[in-house]
Motif scaffolding. Structure first.
Motif, short mmCIF file in Angstrom:
data_model
loop_
_atom_site.label_atom_id
_atom_site.label_comp_id
_atom_site.label_asym_id
_atom_site.label_seq_id
_atom_site.Cartn_x
_atom_site.Cartn_y
_atom_site.Cartn_z
N GLY A 8 4.25 0.40 -5.68
CA GLY A 8 4.35 0.13 -4.38
C GLY A 8 4.56 -0.52 -3.69
N THR A 9 5.44 -1.27 -3.72
CA THR A 9 5.91 -2.61 -2.57
C THR A 9 7.47 -1.70 -2.12
OG1 THR A 9 7.42 -3.43 -4.65
CG2 THR A 9 5.17 -4.20 -4.36
N GLY A 10 7.75 -0.72 -1.70
CA GLY A 10 9.13 -0.30 -1.26
C GLY A 10 8.08 0.03 -0.08
N GLY A 11 9.08 0.87 0.85
CA GLY A 11 8.87 1.42 2.01
C GLY A 11 7.97 2.92 1.77
N GLN A 12 8.56 3.54 1.15
CA GLN A 12 7.76 4.70 0.33
C GLN A 12 5.95 4.30 0.03
OE1 GLN A 12 8.50 7.59 -2.83
NE2 GLN A 12 8.01 9.05 -1.43
N GLY A 13 6.08 3.57 -0.76
CA GLY A 13 4.45 2.95 -1.19
C GLY A 13 3.74 1.90 -0.06
N LEU A 14 4.32 1.58 0.47
CA LEU A 14 3.72 1.15 1.92
C LEU A 14 3.37 1.55 2.68
CD1 LEU A 14 6.12 -2.43 2.35
CD2 LEU A 14 4.04 -2.72 1.65
N GLN A 38 0.62 -8.74 -4.55
CA GLN A 38 -0.33 -9.66 -3.60
C GLN A 38 1.06 -10.15 -2.77
OE1 GLN A 38 -3.21 -10.87 -3.42
NE2 GLN A 38 -2.85 -10.30 -0.77
N SER A 39 2.28 -9.80 -2.31
CA SER A 39 3.65 -9.63 -1.05
C SER A 39 3.19 -8.65 0.23
CB SER A 39 4.94 -9.99 -1.14
OG SER A 39 5.49 -10.25 -1.19
N ALA A 40 2.73 -7.18 -0.94
CA ALA A 40 2.90 -6.70 -0.21
C ALA A 40 2.20 -5.90 0.36
CB ALA A 40 3.35 -5.00 -1.09
N VAL A 41 0.85 -6.54 0.04
CA VAL A 41 -0.65 -6.60 1.31
C VAL A 41 -0.36 -7.77 1.77
CG1 VAL A 41 -3.29 -7.45 0.85
CG2 VAL A 41 -1.82 -6.18 -1.55
N ASN A 42 0.17 -8.40 2.30
CA ASN A 42 0.25 -9.24 2.83
C ASN A 42 1.33 -8.52 3.96
OD1 ASN A 42 -1.01 -12.07 1.60
ND2 ASN A 42 0.51 -12.41 0.81
N LYS A 43 2.29 -8.16 3.61
CA LYS A 43 3.62 -7.28 4.38
C LYS A 43 1.98 -6.27 5.95
CE LYS A 43 7.23 -5.52 4.85
NZ LYS A 43 8.98 -4.86 4.10
N ILE A 44 1.22 -5.86 4.55
CA ILE A 44 0.41 -5.18 5.68
C ILE A 44 -0.59 -5.59 6.65
CG2 ILE A 44 -0.91 -2.68 5.20
CD1 ILE A 44 -0.10 -1.81 2.16
N THR A 134 -3.34 13.71 -15.35
CA THR A 134 -2.59 15.17 -14.88
C THR A 134 -1.60 15.21 -13.18
OG1 THR A 134 -5.14 16.55 -15.08
CG2 THR A 134 -4.14 17.12 -12.97
N VAL A 135 -0.73 15.53 -13.49
CA VAL A 135 0.28 14.89 -12.84
C VAL A 135 0.19 16.41 -11.81
CG1 VAL A 135 2.65 14.61 -12.56
CG2 VAL A 135 1.62 14.30 -14.31
N ILE A 136 0.23 15.46 -11.06
CA ILE A 136 0.96 16.66 -9.14
C ILE A 136 2.69 16.19 -8.56
CG2 ILE A 136 -0.01 17.67 -7.27
CD1 ILE A 136 -1.97 18.18 -9.42
N CYS A 137 2.71 17.06 -8.89
CA CYS A 137 4.54 16.72 -7.73
C CYS A 137 4.26 16.21 -6.35
CB CYS A 137 5.27 17.78 -7.53
SG CYS A 137 6.90 17.00 -6.72
N ALA A 138 4.13 15.42 -5.49
CA ALA A 138 3.53 15.16 -4.11
C ALA A 138 4.35 14.43 -3.44
CB ALA A 138 2.29 14.83 -4.45
N PHE A 139 4.90 14.34 -2.32
CA PHE A 139 5.29 13.11 -1.12
C PHE A 139 6.84 13.46 -1.47
CE2 PHE A 139 1.04 11.32 -1.14
CZ PHE A 139 0.68 10.98 0.12
N ASN A 140 7.48 14.09 -2.16
CA ASN A 140 9.19 14.14 -2.38
C ASN A 140 9.69 14.02 -0.77
OD1 ASN A 140 7.62 15.34 -5.23
ND2 ASN A 140 9.89 13.90 -5.66
N ASN A 141 9.32 14.83 -0.41
CA ASN A 141 9.75 15.54 0.87
C ASN A 141 9.45 14.64 2.07
OD1 ASN A 141 7.60 17.44 -0.43
ND2 ASN A 141 8.14 17.33 2.50
N ILE A 142 8.34 13.33 2.34
CA ILE A 142 8.14 12.98 3.69
C ILE A 142 8.92 11.82 3.58
CG2 ILE A 142 5.78 11.91 4.49
CD1 ILE A 142 4.44 14.08 3.35
N SER A 143 9.30 11.08 4.78
CA SER A 143 10.48 10.28 3.73
C SER A 143 9.58 8.52 4.34
CB SER A 143 11.91 10.19 5.47
OG SER A 143 10.69 10.16 6.75
#
Length: 228
Positions: A8-14, A38-44, A134-143
């Motif tokens: 979760g450290t890239g733009g989508q994950g953040l 932790q760097s991502a947490v600090n950025k948020i 259980t895998v669900i395909c999601a968030f593919n089309n939200i930038s």
């Protein structure tokens, strides 16, 4: 509900993490190293202007998966398999939302073209790697841009697919906490092959500057016909 944003450290994950933090859900940012997480947490914290966010934490991916109830995978295709194998134990018996886009960038190609995987979709590949999840395909089309514009609602539907109805109901309730987002159930997991191919189309529109943070809305659906 405790959510782990795996990779979760890239733009989508953040962006996803911030949106669920704002919704008062417990969020763990996962990464290959605790330092990157932790760097991502600090950025948020910096983006939200808060020194202390009690419902936000950091962990290495395997630990994040063990701690959370629901997982969201936000890594590029080249990192998908290794990341999934690293969280296999912690993901067993849980729901994983897979946002992986099978883009040609994985082999040095264009972000506006899809790779065709032997398993069908990236989400189907994830399901084969994690048979007890259980895998669900999601968030593919939200930038990522729309997600990171966290003070504004998102003018986009979230298309999902999966083979377990109750799991889809659970993720739909969670995703629709993000202002402006409606969840559209597109059917079984194999429909991810279609959903994932929308991503390079939207990227191409953004590259051409015909729109900003292109999204998609499905019209003609009765708003009362929700999954939950």
């Amino acid at each position: 509900m405790k959510i782990a944003v795996i990779g979760g450290t890239g733009g989508q994950g953040l962006g996803i993490a911030i949106r669920f933090v704002q919704a008062k859900e417990d969020v763990i940012i996962g990464s290959r190293t605790i330092e990157k997480a932790q760097s991502a947490v600090n950025k948020i914290k910096g983006l939200l202007g808060k020194d202390n966010i009690p419902n936000l934490g950091a962990a290495e991916n395997p630990d994040a998966a063990k701690q959370a109830e629901i997982l969201i995978l936000t890594v590029p295709l080249v990192a998908q398999k290794a990341t999934l194998l690293s969280i296999k134990e912690g993901a067993a018996g849980k729901i994983l939302m897979d946002a992986t886009g099978p883009l040609e960038t994985a082999i040095g190609g264009s972000p506006t073209r899809c790779l065709y995987l032997p398993e069908g979709a990236a989400s189907e590949r994830a399901q084969k790697i994690l048979p007890e999840t259980t895998v669900i395909c999601a968030f593919n089309n939200i930038s990522s841009g729309a997600l990171m514009n966290f003070n504004e609602p998102i003018d986009c539907d979230c298309l999902i697919s999966g083979d377990d109805l109750e799991s889809k109901k659970t993720v739909a309730q969670l995703i629709e906490q993000i202002p402006g987002v409606n969840v559209v159930d597109c059917g079984p997991l194999e429909r991810a092959q279609i959903i994932e191919k929308i991503t390079p189309l939207l990227i191409g529109l953004n590259i051409k500057k015909t729109c900003k943070d292109a999204g998609i809305r499905i019209t003609g659906i009765d708003p009362e016909c929700k999954l939950y």
